[in-house]
Design a protein around this motif. Structure first.
Motif, mmCIF file in Angstrom:
data_model
loop_
_atom_site.group_PDB
_atom_site.id
_atom_site.type_symbol
_atom_site.label_atom_id
_atom_site.label_comp_id
_atom_site.label_asym_id
_atom_site.label_seq_id
_atom_site.Cartn_x
_atom_site.Cartn_y
_atom_site.Cartn_z
ATOM 1 N N VAL A 83 0.871 -1.170 0.000
ATOM 2 C CA VAL A 83 0.000 0.000 0.000
ATOM 3 C C VAL A 83 0.910 1.224 0.000
ATOM 4 N N PRO A 84 0.779 2.119 -0.995
ATOM 5 C CA PRO A 84 1.648 3.294 -1.044
ATOM 6 C C PRO A 84 1.566 4.111 0.249
ATOM 7 N N SER A 85 2.722 4.576 0.694
ATOM 8 C CA SER A 85 2.824 5.312 1.948
ATOM 9 C C SER A 85 2.569 6.802 1.726
ATOM 10 N N LEU A 86 1.620 7.347 2.461
ATOM 11 C CA LEU A 86 1.336 8.775 2.372
ATOM 12 C C LEU A 86 2.524 9.586 2.900
ATOM 13 N N ARG A 87 3.238 9.047 3.878
ATOM 14 C CA ARG A 87 4.405 9.739 4.418
ATOM 15 C C ARG A 87 5.493 9.897 3.353
ATOM 16 N N ARG A 88 5.747 8.835 2.573
ATOM 17 C CA ARG A 88 6.741 8.924 1.504
ATOM 18 C C ARG A 88 6.293 9.901 0.419
ATOM 19 N N PHE A 89 4.989 9.907 0.129
ATOM 20 C CA PHE A 89 4.467 10.849 -0.855
ATOM 21 C C PHE A 89 4.670 12.286 -0.376
ATOM 22 N N LYS A 90 4.404 12.542 0.898
ATOM 23 C CA LYS A 90 4.574 13.899 1.437
ATOM 24 C C LYS A 90 6.030 14.341 1.350
ATOM 25 N N ARG A 91 6.960 13.427 1.606
ATOM 26 C CA ARG A 91 8.387 13.758 1.509
ATOM 27 C C ARG A 91 8.755 14.104 0.067
ATOM 28 N N THR A 92 8.231 13.344 -0.887
ATOM 29 C CA THR A 92 8.478 13.623 -2.300
ATOM 30 C C THR A 92 7.870 14.965 -2.694
ATOM 31 N N ALA A 93 6.650 15.246 -2.205
ATOM 32 C CA ALA A 93 5.984 16.516 -2.508
ATOM 33 C C ALA A 93 6.776 17.694 -1.955
ATOM 34 N N LEU A 94 7.274 17.560 -0.742
ATOM 35 C CA LEU A 94 8.075 18.635 -0.150
ATOM 36 C C LEU A 94 9.330 18.896 -0.970
ATOM 37 N N LEU A 95 9.988 17.843 -1.419
ATOM 38 C CA LEU A 95 11.181 17.998 -2.245
ATOM 39 C C LEU A 95 10.840 18.701 -3.559
ATOM 40 N N MET A 96 9.720 18.327 -4.176
ATOM 41 C CA MET A 96 9.321 18.978 -5.430
ATOM 42 C C MET A 96 9.021 20.458 -5.223
ATOM 43 N N ILE A 97 8.374 20.795 -4.120
ATOM 44 C CA ILE A 97 8.053 22.202 -3.850
ATOM 45 C C ILE A 97 9.328 23.003 -3.603
ATOM 46 N N VAL A 98 10.264 22.438 -2.864
ATOM 47 C CA VAL A 98 11.533 23.134 -2.615
ATOM 48 C C VAL A 98 12.287 23.347 -3.927
ATOM 49 N N LEU A 99 12.315 22.327 -4.783
ATOM 50 C CA LEU A 99 13.001 22.482 -6.067
ATOM 51 C C LEU A 99 12.292 23.479 -6.981
ATOM 52 N N THR A 100 10.999 23.627 -6.817
ATOM 53 C CA THR A 100 10.238 24.579 -7.621
ATOM 54 C C THR A 100 10.548 26.022 -7.222
#
Length: 139
Positions: free
Chosen positions: A17-34
């Motif tokens: 089951v995909p982890s929401l915590r891992r998704f949030k970490r990926t989202a934070l990284l994308m926002i910082v890079l943006t």
């Protein structure tokens, strides 16, 4: 959905089951890079709305991925890996696994580096171990 239809003698070994915590970490990284293109747009176009465009695009992409997060579910059985969309990969076809960014890449025989990816595992090493253990115990 409790699980996919199984063949005779097949048992579910691991439910990915995909982890929401891992998704949030990926989202934070994308926002910082943006923020880098946002800063560049602020310098080049200081009096316009253009600096908001990169952040808007990232937000739309992340919202879309969050809605589709449940589609990344997979079941590892004692014979195959069954993806949420119905695609099935027999364990005999898997040559190995490798953690890549936000997922676990499956290396298929004759197709190294381009196999399917299991996205957002809570523990990528545990998922890889479950797959390789199921492969070793496959009938």
């Amino acid at each position: 959905m409790s699980g996919p239809p199984l063949e005779a003698g097949e048992q579910i070994v691991f439910d990915h089951v995909p982890s929401l915590r891992r998704f949030k970490r990926t989202a934070l990284l994308m926002i910082v890079l943006t923020l880098l293109p946002v800063a560049a747009f602020l310098i080049v176009f200081p009096d316009t709305f253009w600096p908001a465009v990169p952040l808007f695009v990232t937000t739309v992409l992340l919202a879309q991925e969050r809605v589709r997060l449940g589609r990344h579910r997979a079941w590892i059985t004692n014979r195959r890996i069954i993806m949420q969309g119905g695609q099935a990969i027999t364990l005999a076809d898997i040559a190995g696994t490798r953690t890549e960014g936000n997922g676990l890449r499956l290396h298929l025989d004759g197709n190294i580096g381009k196999g399917p990816k299991l996205f957002y595992p809570e523990d990528g090493d545990a998922l890889a171990t479950a797959i390789m253990t199921a492969k070793g115990n496959a009938p």
